[in-house]
Each structure stands twice: as structure tokens, then as C-alpha cells.
Design a protein around this motif. Structure first.
Motif, PDB file in Angstrom:
ATOM      1  N   ASN A 118       0.785  -1.247   0.000  1.00 42.80           N
ATOM      2  CA  ASN A 118       0.000   0.000   0.000  1.00 42.80           C
ATOM      3  C   ASN A 118       0.810   1.287   0.000  1.00 42.80           C
ATOM      4  OD1 ASN A 118      -2.691  -1.358   0.407  1.00 42.80           O
ATOM      5  ND2 ASN A 118      -1.569  -2.079   2.197  1.00 42.80           N
ATOM      6  N   SER A 119       2.098   1.199   0.294  1.00 45.69           N
ATOM      7  CA  SER A 119       2.900   2.420   0.330  1.00 45.69           C
ATOM      8  C   SER A 119       4.345   2.085  -0.006  1.00 45.69           C
ATOM      9  CB  SER A 119       2.853   3.072   1.718  1.00 45.69           C
ATOM     10  OG  SER A 119       3.534   2.257   2.651  1.00 45.69           O
ATOM     11  N   GLY A 120       5.080   3.104  -0.395  1.00 47.61           N
ATOM     12  CA  GLY A 120       6.497   2.925  -0.681  1.00 47.61           C
ATOM     13  C   GLY A 120       7.247   2.401   0.531  1.00 47.61           C
ATOM     14  N   THR A 121       6.840   2.858   1.703  1.00 47.76           N
ATOM     15  CA  THR A 121       7.459   2.399   2.942  1.00 47.76           C
ATOM     16  C   THR A 121       7.347   0.885   3.081  1.00 47.76           C
ATOM     17  OG1 THR A 121       7.086   4.478   4.104  1.00 47.76           O
ATOM     18  CG2 THR A 121       7.245   2.511   5.468  1.00 47.76           C
ATOM     19  N   GLU A 122       6.163   0.374   2.831  1.00 48.87           N
ATOM     20  CA  GLU A 122       5.965  -1.078   2.915  1.00 48.87           C
ATOM     21  C   GLU A 122       6.799  -1.806   1.863  1.00 48.87           C
ATOM     22  OE1 GLU A 122       1.954  -2.943   3.245  1.00 48.87           O
ATOM     23  OE2 GLU A 122       1.350  -0.850   3.209  1.00 48.87           O
ATOM     24  N   ALA A 123       6.903  -1.206   0.689  1.00 44.91           N
ATOM     25  CA  ALA A 123       7.625  -1.858  -0.404  1.00 44.91           C
ATOM     26  C   ALA A 123       9.106  -2.019  -0.053  1.00 44.91           C
ATOM     27  CB  ALA A 123       7.461  -1.069  -1.704  1.00 44.91           C
ATOM     28  N   THR A 124       9.728  -0.954   0.428  1.00 48.04           N
ATOM     29  CA  THR A 124      11.169  -1.029   0.726  1.00 48.04           C
ATOM     30  C   THR A 124      11.417  -1.910   1.947  1.00 48.04           C
ATOM     31  OG1 THR A 124      11.020   0.992   2.042  1.00 48.04           O
ATOM     32  CG2 THR A 124      11.657   1.242  -0.255  1.00 48.04           C
ATOM     33  N   MET A 125      10.568  -1.763   2.953  1.00 46.94           N
ATOM     34  CA  MET A 125      10.700  -2.568   4.165  1.00 46.94           C
ATOM     35  C   MET A 125      10.613  -4.063   3.815  1.00 46.94           C
ATOM     36  SD  MET A 125       8.004  -2.382   7.313  1.00 46.94           S
ATOM     37  CE  MET A 125       6.754  -3.386   6.528  1.00 46.94           C
ATOM     38  N   ASN A 146      19.532   9.576   0.908  1.00 47.98           N
ATOM     39  CA  ASN A 146      18.500   8.826   0.181  1.00 47.98           C
ATOM     40  C   ASN A 146      17.382   8.505   1.167  1.00 47.98           C
ATOM     41  OD1 ASN A 146      20.091   6.721  -2.375  1.00 47.98           O
ATOM     42  ND2 ASN A 146      20.413   8.865  -1.875  1.00 47.98           N
ATOM     43  N   TYR A 147      16.140   8.653   0.718  1.00 48.01           N
ATOM     44  CA  TYR A 147      14.989   8.353   1.571  1.00 48.01           C
ATOM     45  C   TYR A 147      14.258   7.149   1.003  1.00 48.01           C
ATOM     46  CZ  TYR A 147      10.476   8.938   3.963  1.00 48.01           C
ATOM     47  OH  TYR A 147       9.323   8.749   4.694  1.00 48.01           O
ATOM     48  N   HIS A 148      13.928   6.216   1.898  1.00 50.11           N
ATOM     49  CA  HIS A 148      13.220   5.016   1.436  1.00 50.11           C
ATOM     50  C   HIS A 148      11.981   4.752   2.282  1.00 50.11           C
ATOM     51  CE1 HIS A 148      16.729   4.203  -1.051  1.00 50.11           C
ATOM     52  NE2 HIS A 148      17.495   4.321   0.006  1.00 50.11           N
ATOM     53  N   GLY A 149      11.363   5.815   2.788  1.00 51.15           N
ATOM     54  CA  GLY A 149      10.204   5.625   3.636  1.00 51.15           C
ATOM     55  C   GLY A 149      10.613   5.566   5.091  1.00 51.15           C
ATOM     56  N   HIS A 150       9.627   5.320   5.969  1.00 54.26           N
ATOM     57  CA  HIS A 150       9.883   5.506   7.398  1.00 54.26           C
ATOM     58  C   HIS A 150       9.961   4.218   8.207  1.00 54.26           C
ATOM     59  CE1 HIS A 150       5.689   4.781   8.584  1.00 54.26           C
ATOM     60  NE2 HIS A 150       5.382   5.346   7.431  1.00 54.26           N
ATOM     61  N   PHE A 208      19.101   1.809  -3.002  1.00 58.64           N
ATOM     62  CA  PHE A 208      19.519   3.151  -3.433  1.00 58.64           C
ATOM     63  C   PHE A 208      18.443   3.786  -4.304  1.00 58.64           C
ATOM     64  CE2 PHE A 208      20.788   2.761  -8.003  1.00 58.64           C
ATOM     65  CZ  PHE A 208      20.499   1.411  -8.169  1.00 58.64           C
ATOM     66  N   GLU A 209      18.446   5.119  -4.337  1.00 61.37           N
ATOM     67  CA  GLU A 209      17.605   5.852  -5.280  1.00 61.37           C
ATOM     68  C   GLU A 209      18.423   6.016  -6.564  1.00 61.37           C
ATOM     69  OE1 GLU A 209      15.171   9.351  -4.044  1.00 61.37           O
ATOM     70  OE2 GLU A 209      16.247   9.162  -2.156  1.00 61.37           O
ATOM     71  N   PRO A 210      17.958   5.468  -7.683  1.00 56.67           N
ATOM     72  CA  PRO A 210      18.761   5.536  -8.913  1.00 56.67           C
ATOM     73  C   PRO A 210      18.920   6.968  -9.439  1.00 56.67           C
ATOM     74  CG  PRO A 210      16.726   4.304  -9.284  1.00 56.67           C
ATOM     75  CD  PRO A 210      16.777   4.618  -7.830  1.00 56.67           C
ATOM     76  N   GLY A 213      15.892  11.831  -5.343  1.00 52.49           N
ATOM     77  CA  GLY A 213      14.873  12.876  -5.377  1.00 52.49           C
ATOM     78  C   GLY A 213      14.671  13.482  -4.009  1.00 52.49           C
ATOM     79  N   ASN A 214      15.181  12.794  -2.992  1.00 53.90           N
ATOM     80  CA  ASN A 214      14.843  13.163  -1.623  1.00 53.90           C
ATOM     81  C   ASN A 214      15.907  13.980  -0.895  1.00 53.90           C
ATOM     82  OD1 ASN A 214      12.119  11.960  -1.027  1.00 53.90           O
ATOM     83  ND2 ASN A 214      13.156  10.179  -1.879  1.00 53.90           N
ATOM     84  N   ALA A 215      16.913  14.425  -1.624  1.00 54.58           N
ATOM     85  CA  ALA A 215      17.852  15.423  -1.093  1.00 54.58           C
ATOM     86  C   ALA A 215      17.830  16.572  -2.105  1.00 54.58           C
ATOM     87  CB  ALA A 215      19.255  14.843  -0.972  1.00 54.58           C
ATOM     88  N   ALA A 241      16.859  -1.373  -6.430  1.00 59.59           N
ATOM     89  CA  ALA A 241      16.638  -0.024  -6.948  1.00 59.59           C
ATOM     90  C   ALA A 241      15.308   0.490  -6.398  1.00 59.59           C
ATOM     91  CB  ALA A 241      16.611  -0.045  -8.475  1.00 59.59           C
ATOM     92  N   ASP A 242      15.371   1.519  -5.582  1.00 55.54           N
ATOM     93  CA  ASP A 242      14.139   2.109  -5.053  1.00 55.54           C
ATOM     94  C   ASP A 242      13.616   3.102  -6.083  1.00 55.54           C
ATOM     95  OD1 ASP A 242      12.050   3.273  -3.770  1.00 55.54           O
ATOM     96  OD2 ASP A 242      13.194   3.927  -2.004  1.00 55.54           O
ATOM     97  N   GLU A 243      12.659   2.624  -6.858  1.00 61.09           N
ATOM     98  CA  GLU A 243      12.062   3.435  -7.932  1.00 61.09           C
ATOM     99  C   GLU A 243      10.668   3.931  -7.546  1.00 61.09           C
ATOM    100  OE1 GLU A 243      12.981   3.804 -11.691  1.00 61.09           O
ATOM    101  OE2 GLU A 243      13.754   1.781 -12.109  1.00 61.09           O
ATOM    102  N   VAL A 244      10.435   4.087  -6.247  1.00 56.19           N
ATOM    103  CA  VAL A 244       9.125   4.597  -5.822  1.00 56.19           C
ATOM    104  C   VAL A 244       8.857   5.949  -6.502  1.00 56.19           C
ATOM    105  CG1 VAL A 244       7.865   5.535  -3.831  1.00 56.19           C
ATOM    106  CG2 VAL A 244       9.001   3.315  -3.661  1.00 56.19           C
ATOM    107  N   MET A 245       9.875   6.786  -6.585  1.00 56.82           N
ATOM    108  CA  MET A 245       9.692   8.103  -7.200  1.00 56.82           C
ATOM    109  C   MET A 245       9.958   8.079  -8.709  1.00 56.82           C
ATOM    110  SD  MET A 245      11.478  11.712  -6.155  1.00 56.82           S
ATOM    111  CE  MET A 245      10.851  11.813  -4.490  1.00 56.82           C
ATOM    112  N   THR A 246      10.974   7.362  -9.122  1.00 53.12           N
ATOM    113  CA  THR A 246      11.413   7.433 -10.525  1.00 53.12           C
ATOM    114  C   THR A 246      10.656   6.466 -11.433  1.00 53.12           C
ATOM    115  OG1 THR A 246      13.145   5.836  -9.961  1.00 53.12           O
ATOM    116  CG2 THR A 246      13.763   8.156  -9.946  1.00 53.12           C
ATOM    117  N   GLY A 269       6.017   2.647  -6.431  1.00 55.48           N
ATOM    118  CA  GLY A 269       4.912   3.248  -5.682  1.00 55.48           C
ATOM    119  C   GLY A 269       4.380   4.413  -6.494  1.00 55.48           C
ATOM    120  N   LYS A 270       3.892   5.424  -5.833  1.00 55.47           N
ATOM    121  CA  LYS A 270       3.467   6.680  -6.472  1.00 55.47           C
ATOM    122  C   LYS A 270       2.700   6.464  -7.777  1.00 55.47           C
ATOM    123  CE  LYS A 270       7.081   9.247  -4.042  1.00 55.47           C
ATOM    124  NZ  LYS A 270       6.529  10.235  -3.129  1.00 55.47           N
ATOM    125  N   ILE A 271       3.335   6.588  -8.951  1.00 57.21           N
ATOM    126  CA  ILE A 271       2.621   6.482 -10.234  1.00 57.21           C
ATOM    127  C   ILE A 271       1.925   5.122 -10.348  1.00 57.21           C
ATOM    128  CG2 ILE A 271       2.927   6.357 -12.760  1.00 57.21           C
ATOM    129  CD1 ILE A 271       5.119   8.513 -12.459  1.00 57.21           C
TER     130      ILE A 271
END
Ligand code: PMP
Length: 429
Positions: A118-125, A146-150, A208-210, A213-215, A241-246, A269-271
């Protein structure tokens, strides 16, 4: 638009603060680093949003990434409405999960199999749990900035130096847990080599964020991408590859396609959810075979694969698939926005560096170049605040933090660009 009316936003914010920490459901929305009253957005169409006082803005937040087609895209709205009329959730398999998984695979062949969450956080975790289950190792490596959720193990950052054992960057994260997260320096292949020389045998995965976007936006160096793949293979660690944003933003197949990456796992995630809560993790079939009920790594969700989110995501991916020219339009608008803002800031004598990859852009108020987290953190936040508020007053809703990416959608056009540049000119006039 000077002296824009905001009394209803103010009233709502006052009421919200009494009930919700910071008056918000996610911290950056509170305008904490820019000051002022957050706007309660109540309507969106295409590139535009409207607040509770009826003010109209050109939107560069796009719900923080999902809305690549713009707000209330008719096909996405229709898909959600038609699906909703049949029932909101069943907690049983649904045909739209299959359809969306197939649509993902068409553009991301590396996702041989995937699981919806349901969320990027869940995906990376969950991706990290799978990597640990698969490798039988405990440590993971992430990069500073790099941010990968909380999730607990990901809310860590480095102290000084190329590498430290992670320290929590939030209260409530046990040191013992954060200590399993190594923190490296982005875009630094030599430092990466050193991390692996010391800890390689214990590293389950590198996430990693390829494109960061989070800095703010930081493009990857090709040598860094190559070192990531080479070293993880050499030491038997998985590359995530954390592509939640990209994902689906930088190309139909995201950064993986754009840079020719070969990750073992990808998080999306996101899109993927087209504006509703959906995310996914997936990758090599043998790795995903670890996931319950096929394998021993447990992961579940009451609303996972929810039909409304699947419908919104599928309609979004189908629109992107049908009209590949969208990516050229995003690139073209992004380039004009970058050039226009650079011209305005240069004319005003304001030091700046504008980093952009496709439809993700950040204005850093520093000479630059900005190739890593250290350089990004030199941005002049006072100048950013001035820029942000001039834009807001001028009817442009820019991300309310100096370290975020602005997102361009397929709905942005000439009038949006004109309004944006006119507002930016007033910022430093
Ligand atoms: N990974 C990346 C790269 C992100 O940008 C984000 C959110 N901005 C996340 C993970 C977390 O996603 P969510 O907010 O859906 O939990």
C-alpha cells in the motif's frame, strides 16, 4: 495575486493543529521549513489545483509524484468510479491485480514476479526482509540523503565520514536496529569499494535511489551505478533499486530503463497507484519465491491489491503506454522550465544550480555543482523560502522544502510556464 485571501486555509489549519500533530498527516505538508499557512487543496484539474479559499495554483507537487498525467485525468477517474460501483474491497484476489502486474512487467522485464502493497514504505521494508531471507545476512547498506520511507531500519543516516554504522535519524528507532543499517556516500564508487571490503560478506542488500529525489534531485554518476552492480554481484548481496519516485516517470520502465540497470529487486509506488495507495516490490523470480505463501518470508496486507488502487494505477499505465510521446513532452517542458528559471535567477544575480532529470527538478540556491548530499546541503534555505513564497503568491504551488523535487506532469503547458516564470521574476526583483 498579492494579498491573496487565505482565511479559510487559516481557519482549517487552526482546527487541524488541535487534532493532528502539526496539523497534517505527513510532515512536509505543514510548511515547517518555509513558514506560512499550508494550503488545504480541495480540487485539481490537469496542471492546476485550488485551495479552500478558491485560489488557483499551477501545481508542481503532483501529490509528490503520482500524478504524471495531471489531476483528475478523465480515464483514471472513470476507472476508479466504475470499479468502486462494484464494491470497494474484498480481501480476495482481483482480476485488476493480474492486469496491473502484467502492465508493470511489459515495461519492467526485471520484475519477473511482484507483490502489491500500500505504500512505498511497505515496499522497501518488505524488499529488505526478502533480501535478508534470501541471503541469510543481516546488514543492509543505504546512502546518506536517500529516503526510502519511514520503516525503522531505513530511518538512519550517516555521521561524518564515508561510512558509519547507522544512527537513528528519528526518536523511537532502537540503536540496535539502526546498527544493522550501514550508511554510505552516494555517487562515491571508491567509498563503496571500501564498505564492501570491510563488510561485504555481511551485506544482504544495497538499497539506493537511482536518481536521488529526496535530497533534491541528484543524478547518478555512471561509475557509481556500475560499481553498485559489480560489488553486489561479487559479494553476493542483492541490489535494490528504489524506484518509488522514478518508476514510470523517467521512462516507461523508470530509471532501470533509462540507465540500463540490472537490479535484483525494484520497489515501485506513487505512479503505480495513479494517486491511490498502491506500491509494489518485485524482481528475480527465485528471490520473490521467498515470499509467503510460497516461501518463508512473511508479508501481508488487508487492503493490498485493493481494486480501486489497481484501477487507478492500471488506467495511468495504460495512458502512458498508449501515448509514449508523453515522455518527450515531459522532457521538453522540464527543459524549458529549467532554462527559464536559470535565466531569471542569473538575471537577478542569485547563485543557483538547477538539477533536472526528465520531469524531476530541483533549484539549489548554491553555486554548485550539486553531485552529492554534501553539496545539496549547502543550498541557501532563506533564498529558497523567498522563492517559494513568491511563487505561492503568484499562484504557483512549488514543493514546500528546499530538498524536494518539483514534478512536471503531462498536463503542464505554455500558460503554466509563463505564470511560473513571472512569479519567479518577482521573487528576486
Ligand atoms: N522511496 C522513495 C524513493 C520515496 O521517494 C518515497 C516517498 N517519497 C518512499 C520510498 C516512501 O513512500 P511512501 O511515502 O509511499 O511510504
Amino acid at each position: 495575486m498579492r494579498g491573496m485571501r487565505t482565511s479559510e486555509n487559516e481557519r482549517l489549519f487552526h482546527a487541524a493543529r488541535a487534532l493532528l500533530p502539526g496539523g497534517v498527516s505527513s510532515p512536509v505538508r505543514a510548511f515547517g521549513s518555509v513558514g506560512g499557512t499550508p494550503r488545504f487543496l480541495v480540487k485539481g484539474r490537469g496542471s492546476r489545483v485550488w485551495d479552500a479559499d478558491g485560489n488557483e495554483y499551477v501545481d508542481y507537487v503532483g501529490s509528490w509524484g503520482p500524478l504524471i498525467l495531471g489531476h483528475a485525468h478523465p480515464e483514471v477517474v472513470r476507472a476508479v468510479q466504475e470499479t468502486a460501483a462494484q464494491g470497494l474491497s474484498f480481501g480476495a484476489p482481483h482480476p485488476l491485480e493480474v492486469a496491473l502486474a502484467e502492465a508493470v512487467r511489459r515495461v519492467y522485464p526485471v520484475l519477473e514476479r511482484l507483490r502489491f502493497v500500500n505504500s512505498g514504505t511497505e515496499a522497501t521494508m518488505s524488499a529488505l526482509r526478502v533480501a535478508r531471507g534470501f541471503t541469510g545476512r543481516d546488514h543492509v547498506l543505504k546512502f546518506r540523503g536517500n529516503y526510502h520511507g519511514h520503516a525503522d531500519g531505513l530511518l538512519v543516516e550517516a555521521g561524518s565520514g564515508a561510512l558509519t554504522f547507522g544512527r537513528p535519524s528519528s526518536a523511537g528507532v532502537p540503536e540496535a536496529y539502526a546498527g544493522l543499517t550501514l550508511v554510505g556516500s552516494y555517487n562515491d564508487p571508491e567509498a563503496l569499494e571500501a564498505v564492501f571490503a570491510h563488510h561485504g560478506e555481511n551485506i544482504a542488500a544495497v538499497i539506493f535511489e537511482p536518481v536521488v529525489g529526496n535530497a533534491g534531485v541528484i543524478p547518478p554518476k555512471p561509475e557509481f551505478l556500475a560499481a553498485l552492480r559489480r560489488l553486489t554481484r561479487e559479494y553476493g548481496a542483492l541490489l535494490i533499486a528504489d524506484e518509488v519516485m522514478t518508476g514510470f516517470r523517467l521512462a516507461p520502465g523508470g530509471a532501470t530503463e533509462r540507465y540500463g540497470l540490472e537490479p535484483d529487486l525494484v520497489t515501485l509506488g506513487k505512479i503505480l497507484g495513479g494517486g491511490l495507495p498502491a506500491a509494489a516490490y518485485g524482481g528475480r523470480a527465485e528471490v520473490m519465491a521467498q515470499v509467503a505463501p510460497e516461501g518463508p518470508v512473511y508479508q501481508a496486507g488487508t487492503l493490498s491489491g485493493n481494486p480501486l488502487a489497481m484501477a487507478a494505477g492500471l488506467a495511468t499505465l495504460q495512458a502512458l503506454e498508449r501515448e509514449p510521446g508523453i515522455y518527450d513532452r515531459l522532457e521538453a517542458y522540464g527543459a524549458r522550465l529549467q532554462a527559464g528559471l536559470a535565466e531569471v535567477l542569473t538575471a537577478a544575480g542569485v547563485p543557483h544550480t538547477i538539477n533536472r532529470v526528465g520531469s524531476m527538478l530541483t533549484v539549489f540556491f548554491t553555486e554548485g555543482p550539486v553531485g552529492g548530499f554534501e553539496a545539496a546541503s549547502k543550498t541557501d534555505t532563506a533564498a529558497f523560502r523567498r522563492f517559494f513564497h513568491a511563487l505561492l503568491e503568484g499562484g504557483v504551488y512549488w514543493p514546500p522544502s528546499a530538498y524536494e523535487a518539483a514534478f512536471v506532469s503531462a498536463a503542464h503547458g505554455d500558460e503554466d510556464l509563463e505564470r511560473t516564470l513571472a512569479a519567479a521574476r518577482r521573487a528576486f526583483a
